[in-house]
Write an enzyme that holds these catalytic residues in place. Structure first.
Site, PDB file in Angstrom:
ATOM      1  CD  GLU A  80      -1.265  -2.292   2.157  1.00  0.00           C
ATOM      2  OE1 GLU A  80      -0.080  -2.630   1.937  1.00  0.00           O
ATOM      3  OE2 GLU A  80      -1.981  -2.878   2.986  1.00  0.00           O
ATOM      4  CB  CYS A  89      -0.474  -4.214   8.698  1.00  0.00           C
ATOM      5  SG  CYS A  89       0.581  -2.837   8.232  1.00  0.00           S
ATOM      6  CB  CYS A 135      -0.946  -0.405   5.438  1.00  0.00           C
ATOM      7  SG  CYS A 135       0.671  -0.937   4.923  1.00  0.00           S
ATOM      8  CB  ALA A 157      12.252 -36.857 -10.263  1.00  0.00           C
ATOM      9  CG  ASP A 168      23.147 -38.070  -6.094  1.00  0.00           C
ATOM     10  OD1 ASP A 168      23.668 -39.133  -6.491  1.00  0.00           O
ATOM     11  OD2 ASP A 168      21.924 -37.903  -5.969  1.00  0.00           O
ATOM     12  NE  ARG A 184      22.921 -26.438 -10.794  1.00  0.00           N
ATOM     13  CZ  ARG A 184      22.647 -27.211  -9.735  1.00  0.00           C
ATOM     14  NH1 ARG A 184      22.766 -26.735  -8.513  1.00  0.00           N
ATOM     15  NH2 ARG A 184      22.251 -28.460  -9.916  1.00  0.00           N
TER      16      ARG A 184
HETATM   17  C1  AOF Z   1       0.148  -5.059   4.625  1.00  0.00           C
HETATM   18  N1  AOF Z   1       0.757  -4.869   3.424  1.00  0.00           N
HETATM   19  O1  AOF Z   1       2.329  -5.345   1.944  1.00  0.00           O
HETATM   20  C2  AOF Z   1       2.273  -6.614   3.903  1.00  0.00           C
HETATM   21  C3  AOF Z   1       1.572  -6.853   5.132  1.00  0.00           C
HETATM   22  O2  AOF Z   1       7.258  -6.282   9.978  1.00  0.00           O
HETATM   23  P1  AOF Z   1       6.312  -5.581   9.066  1.00  0.00           P
HETATM   24  O3  AOF Z   1       6.012  -4.169   9.480  1.00  0.00           O
HETATM   25  O4  AOF Z   1       6.715  -5.672   7.604  1.00  0.00           O
HETATM   26  O5  AOF Z   1       4.906  -6.341   9.198  1.00  0.00           O
HETATM   27  C4  AOF Z   1       4.775  -7.651   8.721  1.00  0.00           C
HETATM   28  C5  AOF Z   1       3.340  -8.105   8.889  1.00  0.00           C
HETATM   29  O6  AOF Z   1       2.475  -7.204   8.165  1.00  0.00           O
HETATM   30  C6  AOF Z   1       3.094  -9.483   8.263  1.00  0.00           C
HETATM   31  O7  AOF Z   1       3.258 -10.521   9.214  1.00  0.00           O
HETATM   32  C7  AOF Z   1       1.637  -9.369   7.813  1.00  0.00           C
HETATM   33  O8  AOF Z   1       0.753  -9.555   8.894  1.00  0.00           O
HETATM   34  C8  AOF Z   1       1.558  -7.914   7.375  1.00  0.00           C
HETATM   35  N2  AOF Z   1       1.985  -7.818   5.952  1.00  0.00           N
HETATM   36  N3  AOF Z   1       0.523  -6.072   5.421  1.00  0.00           N
HETATM   37  O9  AOF Z   1      -0.753  -4.293   4.981  1.00  0.00           O
HETATM   38  C9  AOF Z   1       1.794  -5.589   3.033  1.00  0.00           C
HETATM   39  N4  AOF Z   1       3.362  -7.334   3.557  1.00  0.00           N
HETATM   40 ZN    ZN Z   2       1.064  -2.803   6.063  1.00  0.00          ZN
END
Ligand code: AOF
Ligand code: ZN
Length: 362
Positions: free
Chosen positions: A52, A75, A84, A154, A200, A207
């Site tokens: 965001e 979040c 966010c 495999a 192995d 790669r």
């Molecule tokens: C969002 N937008 O793009 C992501 C979210 O340690 P931080 O601050 O990066 O927080 C990580 C937590 O935030 C992650 O465990 C998940 O709950 C949320 N991720 N949230 O709004 C995002 N990557």
């Molecule tokens: Zn966030």
């Protein structure tokens, strides 16, 4: 319809970051004003800006009155980055459309509540199935506290992974092996047994022609038989962790540690898979790619510690009663005890077949 179009774009942005955000989820965001895209973003790496933030920064003043499409609930907590939800409120967006809710207990509904309290129109659940699937590793890790386990095998058409004399290189095609390397890139760690190392001396790196991230290499090696000369001990291409039993010789452990190999010593003589998975999760491994051999694969199945099985099948018949198959160990006595899976996809890769099967959700 238009809502769906923009959410699809947000999902696509997120999907393209697979393998680079761990332990964080894959998240994409699109900001739309007057039917025009004014901002897009994806979360690129843990510790860096959330999706965001990129999208809102790109939109600038145009975020006012706009609709934001985001694949995961914004979040609401101060983590490595600020919430966010606060940013969306401050930037004056009018509507937020969300695909999946965030199971992280720090967020879990609080992000949605915060947006609603601020008078923003919030819609939840658009293309949720697709978005949930995208983050099945993150959701599994969050809800169980364990890594998401994928076993890759495999085999020949008759299910063999080697001949009766144990010759095994190469059963499947170059195309199939390349396909498997994309999974190495996407996983936090790859795991094999010591027999694979002894036989192995593999590199266990990614790669791909376009490059890629190497997973952490984990060797199950109860008595620490991995030679000091092994590729995984010397090449420094990625960290190597060797899991040993409580009776592994101290001198051998010290010699490995001198080579910067991390030794995970289990409290028991043998390696107990569920205990190991807990240790790995605590060390931040959210996804584990198990490339066997038969004994290791068998021990994961016995512990029912698997979420996904990927099988490449070459159109060859090997035969021979003593030629090994993918899953060793004791097996089970009754068919009713078999691990039940659901076929998710069947695809031809070069001359071979690829079958993706997942654990039935219980
Ligand atoms: C969002 N937008 O793009 C992501 C979210 O340690 P931080 O601050 O990066 O927080 C990580 C937590 O935030 C992650 O465990 C998940 O709950 C949320 N991720 N949230 O709004 C995002 N990557
Ligand atoms: Zn966030």
């Amino acid at each position: 319809m238009t809502d769906e179009k923009y959410m699809k774009l947000a999902i696509e942005l997120a999907a393209n970051t697979k393998g680079q955000t761990s332990p964080n989820p894959l998240v994409g965001a699109v900001v739309v004003k007057d039917n025009q895209i004014v901002g897009i973003g994806a979360h690129l790496k843990a510790g860096q800006a959330h999706a965001e933030v990129h999208a809102i920064n790109m939109a600038g003043e145009k975020a006012k009155g706009a609709t934001v499409y985001v694949t995961l609930e914004p979040c609401s907590h101060f983590g490595k980055t600020p919430p966010c939800a606060d940013l969306l409120i401050k930037s004056g967006v009018k509507r937020v459309v969300i695909a999946s809710t965030d199971p992280n207990p720090l967020v879990a509904g609080k992000g949605i509540a915060k947006l609603k309290e601020a008078g923003i129109d919030v819609e939840v659940g658009l293309l949720q199935k697709e978005a949930d699937e995208l983050n099945e590793v993150f959701f599994h890790y969050m809800s169980t506290g364990l890594p998401y386990v994928t076993i890759k095998t495999a085999t020949s058409l008759d299910g063999k992974i080697a001949t009766a004399t144990l010759e095994s290189k190469w059963i499947t095609s170059q195309e199939a092996r390349l396909d498997a390397h994309t999974y190495r890139h996407q996983h936090d760690a790859i795991l094999v047994g010591v027999n694979t190392i002894l036989k192995d001396d593999p590199e266990l790196t990614t790669r791909l022609p376009q490059g890629g991230k190497n997973p952490i290499r984990i060797i199950l090696d109860t008595s620490l038989r991995t030679p000091l000369s092994a590729n995984v001990v010397n090449d420094k291409a990625a960290p190597t962790w060797i899991v040993v039993g409580c009776n592994a010789e101290r001198e051998k452990v010290a010699a490995m540690e001198e080579k910067q190999v991390e030794i995970i010593q289990m409290p028991t003589e043998k390696i107990d898979i569920p205990t190991l998975l807990k240790i790995l999760a605590e060390k931040g491994i959210t996804s584990l790619f198990v490339e066997g051999g038969a004994q290791v694969n068998g021990s994961f199945i016995k512990a029912k510690a698997v979420q996904q099985v990927i099988t490449y099948i070459a159109p060859k018949i090997i035969g021979g009663e003593s030629a090994p198959t993918s899953f060793g160990g004791e097996g089970i006595e009754k068919l009713s005890e078999a691990l039940e899976l659901e076929i998710k996809s069947v695809e031809k890769i070069g001359p071979d077949l690829k079958i993706v099967a997942k654990r039935k959700s219980t």
